[in-house]
Motif scaffolding. Structure first.
Motif, PDB file in Angstrom:
ATOM      1  N   UNK A 145       0.835  -1.208   0.000  1.00 59.09           N
ATOM      2  CA  UNK A 145       0.000   0.000   0.000  1.00 59.09           C
ATOM      3  C   UNK A 145       0.871   1.259   0.000  1.00 59.09           C
ATOM      4  N   UNK A 146       1.930   1.251   0.791  1.00 58.58           N
ATOM      5  CA  UNK A 146       2.847   2.396   0.811  1.00 58.58           C
ATOM      6  C   UNK A 146       3.467   2.584  -0.580  1.00 58.58           C
ATOM      7  N   UNK A 147       3.872   1.489  -1.208  1.00 52.61           N
ATOM      8  CA  UNK A 147       4.457   1.569  -2.547  1.00 52.61           C
ATOM      9  C   UNK A 147       3.489   2.160  -3.559  1.00 52.61           C
ATOM     10  N   UNK A 148       2.224   1.757  -3.479  1.00 51.51           N
ATOM     11  CA  UNK A 148       1.203   2.298  -4.383  1.00 51.51           C
ATOM     12  C   UNK A 148       1.053   3.802  -4.153  1.00 51.51           C
ATOM     13  N   UNK A 149       0.936   4.207  -2.889  1.00 49.94           N
ATOM     14  CA  UNK A 149       0.788   5.636  -2.598  1.00 49.94           C
ATOM     15  C   UNK A 149       2.011   6.428  -3.056  1.00 49.94           C
ATOM     16  N   UNK A 150       3.193   5.874  -2.859  1.00 45.77           N
ATOM     17  CA  UNK A 150       4.413   6.573  -3.290  1.00 45.77           C
ATOM     18  C   UNK A 150       4.426   6.769  -4.802  1.00 45.77           C
ATOM     19  N   UNK A 151       4.005   5.751  -5.542  1.00 42.80           N
ATOM     20  CA  UNK A 151       3.944   5.886  -7.003  1.00 42.80           C
ATOM     21  C   UNK A 151       2.891   6.919  -7.411  1.00 42.80           C
ATOM     22  N   UNK A 152       1.735   6.881  -6.758  1.00 45.71           N
ATOM     23  CA  UNK A 152       0.673   7.835  -7.085  1.00 45.71           C
ATOM     24  C   UNK A 152       1.069   9.266  -6.706  1.00 45.71           C
ATOM     25  N   UNK A 153       1.896   9.409  -5.685  1.00 47.11           N
ATOM     26  CA  UNK A 153       2.344  10.744  -5.267  1.00 47.11           C
ATOM     27  C   UNK A 153       3.199  11.399  -6.351  1.00 47.11           C
ATOM     28  N   UNK A 154       3.802  10.585  -7.197  1.00 43.98           N
ATOM     29  CA  UNK A 154       4.645  11.108  -8.285  1.00 43.98           C
ATOM     30  C   UNK A 154       3.827  11.426  -9.532  1.00 43.98           C
ATOM     31  N   UNK A 155       2.536  11.153  -9.485  1.00 44.72           N
ATOM     32  CA  UNK A 155       1.661  11.407 -10.628  1.00 44.72           C
ATOM     33  C   UNK A 155       0.855  10.169 -10.954  1.00 44.72           C
ATOM     34  N   UNK A 156      -0.239  10.384 -11.645  1.00 43.91           N
ATOM     35  CA  UNK A 156      -1.137   9.276 -11.972  1.00 43.91           C
ATOM     36  C   UNK A 156      -0.428   8.256 -12.858  1.00 43.91           C
ATOM     37  N   UNK A 157      -0.602   6.995 -12.511  1.00 45.93           N
ATOM     38  CA  UNK A 157       0.044   5.901 -13.238  1.00 45.93           C
ATOM     39  C   UNK A 157      -1.018   4.881 -13.647  1.00 45.93           C
ATOM     40  N   UNK A 158      -0.874   4.278 -14.821  1.00 47.04           N
ATOM     41  CA  UNK A 158      -1.786   3.192 -15.200  1.00 47.04           C
ATOM     42  C   UNK A 158      -1.579   1.989 -14.265  1.00 47.04           C
TER      43      UNK A 158
END
Length: 201
Positions: A145-158
């Protein structure tokens, strides 16, 4: 030697004093409005001076300006204070009684990200000055979950890209996103909310 540190939202002395008297702090850190208008600032300064005159001869008193309507700013600064005080070996207590509600909420959310570092969280009832103990909830996240949030924090990702980067199946990523949405960390478009940004602190 370990001491007691009281971190408190603050505007006036009355709602603050029950916690100050209950925890016998060696250090008091007041979260104050950084952008007060002159009239409000005068009242705030007078209340800070009253705290220093009342308690400051025996207790170190420090103020930390926060942006009162910016939950993320309040949470970041409070997390930093909690980490510093806990790292110095002090027991940390949090009082969320005085000041703007947004400051109180930001401080409380910061506590949720570092609940293991905070001894107690309290709110003082205005009518009776009775201290009410609040639960120390946790915003702890799994590594995924942290990894998902970190990726989303950098911008929307598919979703396929998120799944690939985290080495998870798309189904697992969707399941985590549904849980993150239910927790209020992402919105319907899977963009981070303020709560999601605070959870990453």
């Amino acid at each position: 030697m370990a001491g007691n540190t009281l971190v408190s939202s603050f505007y006036s002395i009355e709602p603050f004093m029950p916690a100050a008297l209950a925890f016998h702090p060696d250090k008091i850190i007041l979260l104050i409005d950084a952008d007060s208008k002159p009239e409000a600032r005068h009242k705030l300064d007078a209340n800070i001076e009253l705290v220093k005159k009342t308690l400051g001869t025996a207790i170190f008193v420090k103020t930390v300006p926060v942006k009162q309507y910016d939950l993320l700013d309040v949470a970041k600064k409070t997390v930093k204070l909690i980490e510093e005080e806990h790292g110095s070996g002090n027991r940390v207590y949090l009082n969320v009684t005085g000041g703007r509600r947004t400051v109180m909420m930001g401080a409380l959310m910061a506590c949720y990200t570092r609940s293991e570092m905070v001894e107690r969280v309290v709110y003082s009832l205005e009518e009776t000055n009775e201290l009410i103990e609040l639960p120390k909830l946790s915003m702890a996240l799994s590594q995924t979950k942290r990894g998902i949030l970190e990726l989303l924090a950098k911008g929307r990702k598919p979703i396929p890209e998120v799944a690939e980067k985290l080495e998870k199946t798309r189904g697992m990523v969707y399941a985590h996103l549904r849980e993150l949405k239910a927790l209020g960390y992402v919105n319907d478009d899977f963009e981070l909310t303020v709560a999601g940004r605070i959870a990453l602190l």
